[in-house]
Write an enzyme that holds these catalytic residues in place. Structure first.
Site, mmCIF file in Angstrom:
data_model
loop_
_atom_site.group_PDB
_atom_site.id
_atom_site.type_symbol
_atom_site.label_atom_id
_atom_site.label_comp_id
_atom_site.label_asym_id
_atom_site.label_seq_id
_atom_site.Cartn_x
_atom_site.Cartn_y
_atom_site.Cartn_z
ATOM 1 N N ASN A 74 2.343 4.755 -3.860
ATOM 2 C CA ASN A 74 2.282 3.515 -4.630
ATOM 3 C C ASN A 74 0.848 3.163 -5.004
ATOM 4 O OD1 ASN A 74 4.171 1.566 -5.675
ATOM 5 N ND2 ASN A 74 3.253 0.053 -4.306
ATOM 6 N N HIS B 22 2.710 1.367 -9.445
ATOM 7 C CA HIS B 22 4.007 0.801 -9.106
ATOM 8 C C HIS B 22 5.159 1.514 -9.804
ATOM 9 C CE1 HIS B 22 2.451 -2.427 -6.681
ATOM 10 N NE2 HIS B 22 1.598 -2.777 -7.637
ATOM 11 N N ASP C 241 8.263 2.649 -7.753
ATOM 12 C CA ASP C 241 9.632 2.231 -8.073
ATOM 13 C C ASP C 241 10.549 3.436 -8.244
ATOM 14 O OD1 ASP C 241 8.811 -0.366 -7.972
ATOM 15 O OD2 ASP C 241 8.813 -0.702 -10.146
ATOM 16 N N ASP D 198 10.165 -0.769 1.609
ATOM 17 C CA ASP D 198 10.560 0.631 1.681
ATOM 18 C C ASP D 198 11.450 0.861 2.899
ATOM 19 O OD1 ASP D 198 8.643 0.239 3.600
ATOM 20 O OD2 ASP D 198 7.496 2.063 3.187
ATOM 21 N N ASP E 96 12.982 4.143 7.314
ATOM 22 C CA ASP E 96 11.703 3.700 6.762
ATOM 23 C C ASP E 96 11.073 4.892 6.050
ATOM 24 O OD1 ASP E 96 9.775 1.782 6.274
ATOM 25 O OD2 ASP E 96 8.581 2.328 8.017
#
Length: 362
Positions: free
Chosen positions: A222, A227, A231, A257, A214
């Protein structure tokens, strides 16, 4: 005096054989009719032959042909299209045992099983089989039915068609359906398919350990940078994880994630801990973005399966995942950028997450 007898009509003269010979005009007419019938028959046969030739060309153009197999002795009869499919010259002698050698072993076994069942029940079947023909591998679709004589199976017949491109398209669609478009890793569906196939202990490539990863600090990146930055972090993290685990059976993105790694047997717990350390170190390296450095971390939970758990089907898979998940939460509870491992656990419980290693951020 006229009598009834004298008034009876008299039939006109008819042609009668003379000296045992038919009338020449009648014989000539019969000969002409016979010749016309023969000419018509030849025309019909030529028409039928032309139609069959056109049908054969159409079938061959579609990668298809007709076939039959006499059950008494296994004698094969193929149209040109089937010869082409198998890379056998047209007109060459056909020997069923040699033809069967062209089938991939699994396809051959399945073909023989379906064939036996169809003959026993005077039924039919359809099979997509893989063959090695003409120097290349291809897939053919076999359609077969049984023909009986006097109530007994006498012949198998049907069509064979090249479906190599169709199978390739389906495989590509399946691959895309199991692939995460952002990172290029397997997605949750691909992970579950591989996890299910590899944890039953019966296959040639059984799985023995599961890592759940994780990302730490991903949400703030983010939220603050947008975004596009998020990404980029996911793509870079995926690439780094895949590099550290290049020998894994599967590396997957199973959530926003969240990542998972499946490792084949055998595994060494100490080596797993070291791999977890390398994952944490790789994912902690800064990621350049528009003149800045984005920083995230990772928590790693590891579960090692045992023989009992790995061979107990869906329940064993669920326990292995639960143990890895418990180890992951233990790593996050330790403050992140940490590794926790669970060894064994069997059927009775999820085991306890051991503090394998805890690393500082950066």
């Amino acid at each position: 005096m006229t009598t009834a007898r004298s008034l009876t009509p008299v039939d006109p003269p008819r042609d009668r054989p003379v000296g045992g010979c038919a009338d020449p005009s009648a014989a000539s007419e019969a000969a002409s009719e016979a010749a016309a019938a023969r000419a018509l028959q030849r025309a019909i046969l030529r028409q039928q032959a032309g139609l069959l030739a056109r049908q054969e060309r159409a079938l061959a153009a579609a990668g298809m042909g007709l076939w039959s197999c006499r059950l008494r002795d296994g004698a094969l009869d193929w149209s040109g299209g089937v010869h082409d499919l198998f890379g056998v010259p047209r007109g060459a002698a056909l020997h069923r045992p040699r033809i069967l050698d062209l089938y991939e072993p699994t396809s051959r076994r399945l073909l023989e099983a379906l064939r036996h069942r169809a003959i026993a029940g005077s039924g039919a079947f359809v099979l997509d089989a893989e063959i090695q023909a003409g120097g290349r591998r291809r897939w053919i679709r076999i359609r077969a039915a049984v023909e009986a004589e006097d109530g007994r199976p006498a012949r198998l017949f049907g069509t064979k068609q090249d479906v190599t491109e169709e199978i390739a398209r389906l495989a590509e669609l399946s691959r895309r359906a199991e692939r995460d478009p952002l990172t290029g890793l397997a997605n949750r569906r691909g992970f579950e398919a591989r996890f299910e196939a590899g944890t039953d202990g019966a296959g040639p490539d059984p799985l023995a350990a599961l890592l759940l990863i994780d990302l730490d600090g991903f949400k703030p990146v983010n939220d603050v940078h947008g975004h596009a930055a998020g990404d980029l972090c996911l793509r870079r993290s995926a690439a780094r994880l895949a590099a550290v685990c290049r020998d894994a059976a599967l590396v997957a993105r199973i959530g926003g994630d969240e990542f998972a790694v499946l490792l084949r047997a055998p595994v060494d717990p100490l080596a797993l801990v070291e791999r977890g350390r390398r994952v944490v170190a790789a994912l902690s390296r800064p990621i350049p973005y528009r003149g800045r450095e984005l920083r995230i971390g990772s928590s790693v939970g590891i579960a090692v399966g045992d023989a009992a758990g790995m061979s107990s089907g869906r329940g064993g898979r669920a326990r292995l995942f639960d143990r890895a998940d418990a180890a992951l939460y233990a790593a996050k509870d330790a403050g992140g950028n940490a590794v926790r491992i669970v060894l064994g656990g069997g059927r009775s419980g999820t085991g306890a997450a051991q503090p394998a290693v805890a690393l500082g951020a950066g």
